[in-house]
Each structure stands twice: as C-alpha cells, then as structure tokens.
Write an enzyme that holds these catalytic residues in place. Structure first.
Site, PDB file in Angstrom:
ATOM      1  N   ASP A   1      32.856  39.411   5.037  1.00  0.00           N
ATOM      2  CA  ASP A   1      33.432  39.554   3.514  1.00  0.00           C
ATOM      3  C   ASP A   1      34.541  41.038   3.680  1.00  0.00           C
ATOM      4  O   ASP A   1      34.775  41.193   4.768  1.00  0.00           O
ATOM      5  CB  ASP A   1      32.386  39.987   2.816  1.00  0.00           C
ATOM      6  CG  ASP A   1      31.971  42.028   2.710  1.00  0.00           C
ATOM      7  OD1 ASP A   1      32.068  41.873   4.040  1.00  0.00           O
ATOM      8  OD2 ASP A   1      30.594  41.884   1.692  1.00  0.00           O
TER       9      ASP A   1
ATOM     10  N   CYS B   1      29.136  42.154   6.655  1.00  0.00           N
ATOM     11  CA  CYS B   1      29.225  43.065   5.532  1.00  0.00           C
ATOM     12  C   CYS B   1      28.897  44.373   4.731  1.00  0.00           C
ATOM     13  O   CYS B   1      28.870  44.691   6.736  1.00  0.00           O
ATOM     14  CB  CYS B   1      28.349  42.079   4.382  1.00  0.00           C
ATOM     15  SG  CYS B   1      26.605  41.964   4.230  1.00  0.00           S
TER      16      CYS B   1
ATOM     17  N   THR C   1      26.521  45.865   4.437  1.00  0.00           N
ATOM     18  CA  THR C   1      25.270  46.258   4.270  1.00  0.00           C
ATOM     19  C   THR C   1      24.333  45.347   5.750  1.00  0.00           C
ATOM     20  O   THR C   1      22.964  45.980   6.602  1.00  0.00           O
ATOM     21  CB  THR C   1      24.483  47.035   3.619  1.00  0.00           C
ATOM     22  OG1 THR C   1      24.662  45.877   2.705  1.00  0.00           O
ATOM     23  CG2 THR C   1      24.727  48.031   2.453  1.00  0.00           C
TER      24      THR C   1
ATOM     25  N   HIS D   1      10.781  37.105  18.809  1.00  0.00           N
ATOM     26  CA  HIS D   1       9.878  37.059  18.097  1.00  0.00           C
ATOM     27  C   HIS D   1       9.814  36.317  16.791  1.00  0.00           C
ATOM     28  O   HIS D   1       9.280  35.083  16.286  1.00  0.00           O
ATOM     29  CB  HIS D   1       9.192  38.247  17.373  1.00  0.00           C
ATOM     30  CG  HIS D   1       8.375  38.866  18.188  1.00  0.00           C
ATOM     31  ND1 HIS D   1       7.717  39.572  18.301  1.00  0.00           N
ATOM     32  CD2 HIS D   1       8.092  38.697  19.476  1.00  0.00           C
ATOM     33  CE1 HIS D   1       7.027  40.555  19.279  1.00  0.00           C
ATOM     34  NE2 HIS D   1       7.484  39.856  19.666  1.00  0.00           N
TER      35      HIS D   1
ATOM     36  N   HIS E   1       4.375  32.645  18.637  1.00  0.00           N
ATOM     37  CA  HIS E   1       6.139  33.386  17.916  1.00  0.00           C
ATOM     38  C   HIS E   1       6.843  31.745  17.437  1.00  0.00           C
ATOM     39  O   HIS E   1       7.553  31.652  16.156  1.00  0.00           O
ATOM     40  CB  HIS E   1       6.954  33.915  18.553  1.00  0.00           C
ATOM     41  CG  HIS E   1       6.140  35.159  18.722  1.00  0.00           C
ATOM     42  ND1 HIS E   1       5.852  36.265  17.930  1.00  0.00           N
ATOM     43  CD2 HIS E   1       6.633  35.620  19.811  1.00  0.00           C
ATOM     44  CE1 HIS E   1       5.785  37.037  18.978  1.00  0.00           C
ATOM     45  NE2 HIS E   1       5.819  36.989  20.214  1.00  0.00           N
TER      46      HIS E   1
HETATM   47  C1  RB5 Z   1      30.426  44.543  -0.980  1.00  0.00           C
HETATM   48  O1  RB5 Z   1      31.196  46.021  -2.186  1.00  0.00           O
HETATM   49  C2  RB5 Z   1      29.373  44.820  -0.210  1.00  0.00           C
HETATM   50  O2  RB5 Z   1      28.413  45.017  -1.648  1.00  0.00           O
HETATM   51  C3  RB5 Z   1      28.912  43.829   0.399  1.00  0.00           C
HETATM   52  O3  RB5 Z   1      29.580  43.844   1.621  1.00  0.00           O
HETATM   53  C4  RB5 Z   1      27.587  44.115   0.682  1.00  0.00           C
HETATM   54  O4  RB5 Z   1      27.043  45.094   1.198  1.00  0.00           O
HETATM   55  C5  RB5 Z   1      26.550  43.366   0.573  1.00  0.00           C
HETATM   56  O5  RB5 Z   1      25.493  43.042   0.870  1.00  0.00           O
END
Ligand code: RB5
Length: 145
Positions: A13, A70, A72, A103, A138
C-alpha cells in the site's frame, strides 16, 4: 542468494511503497525476477485491494510466492489469509521468517515498513525465499488449515 522460487510477485500500500521498491531492486540485483502488482507511487490506497492482487496470482499458481508490504504487515496478512490456499505470515525477525517457511509452508510474506529496518526487511525476504518447508508432521497440520 539462491531463491527456491522463480515466480514471485510483490505489492504494497502507500505505507509500504518505498520498501516495496527497495525489495524489488534488491531481488533484481540478485537476478531474481519479480512481478510488481503496484501501486506505482505512494498515493493513499487500501491495502486489501493490493493483497487481493497478490493472492489471486498465488492462488492461480501464476506466482509461487508473494511479498506484501504495508505499515505493519498486519492488514496485508489479515486480508491475504481470507483467500483459500493462502498462508500469509507476518515476518518480523529471522526466526519468525524461517519458521513460517519450515513449519507453515507460508506462501506469502508480509512485512511492516513502519516496524522493520530496511536491511532487516531485505534479510527477511532473502530467508523467506531460500528456506524449505520441512513437510512431515507439519504437512499434516498445514493440510488441516
Ligand atoms: C496505512 O496507514 C496502514 O494502516 C497500513 O499500511 C497497515 O499498517 C495496515 O495494517
């Protein structure tokens, strides 16, 4: 670095865009070809749309594995894991990455650009692409998913 996989795709993203570009360059420099499913800049987009592009390719076997980035890694993993046959793992260090392959036979790595140092992220991708699934007990467990 020798990748076990030849057909690899990547998407992100906006939050993961820069790291996606870095990962792409890293793999291309190692003569590993990769299909970029976007986006083409860091304008705000919705991560589920890009997770879907990668899961469609992996599910249909056009790609063997995918990379999703993304902020996180969590939103991409939650989205990707809604698709059958997809085993997306949020990878945050070398051990979690290695074990996701050994695994869980993970076929998508998700990385959080806001939580992972650039060099670490490249190492995670490298470990993901070169680690074999161990099979055996596994495989039985993966089949039950
Ligand atoms: C975008 O701001 C953020 O929410 C996205 O990149 C991600 O971390 C979502 O899980």
């Amino acid at each position: 670095m020798k990748s076990l996989f030849k057909k690899i795709c990547i998407a992100s993203d906006h939050a993961g865009f820069k790291l996606k570009e870095l990962i792409k360059d890293y793999l291309i420099n190692k003569n590993i070809s990769i299909i970029d499913l976007g986006p083409i800049n860091d304008k705000s987009v919705d991560y589920p749309d890009y997770a879907k592009k990668v899961t469609n390719r992996v599910k249909s076997k056009k790609s063997e594995v995918g990379i999703l980035v993304c902020g996180t890694g969590t939103g991409m993993a939650i989205s990707a894991n809604k698709t059958k046959k997809i085993r997306a793992a949020v990878c945050y260090n070398l051990k979690s990455t290695r074990l996701s392959r050994q695994h869980n036979n993970a076929n998508i790595i998700t990385i959080g650009s806001r939580l992972t140092k650039k060099n670490t992220a490249l190492q995670l991708v490298s470990v993901f692409l070169k680690t074999k699934f161990e099979g055996g007990r596994h495989l039985r467990r993966v089949r039950k998913i």
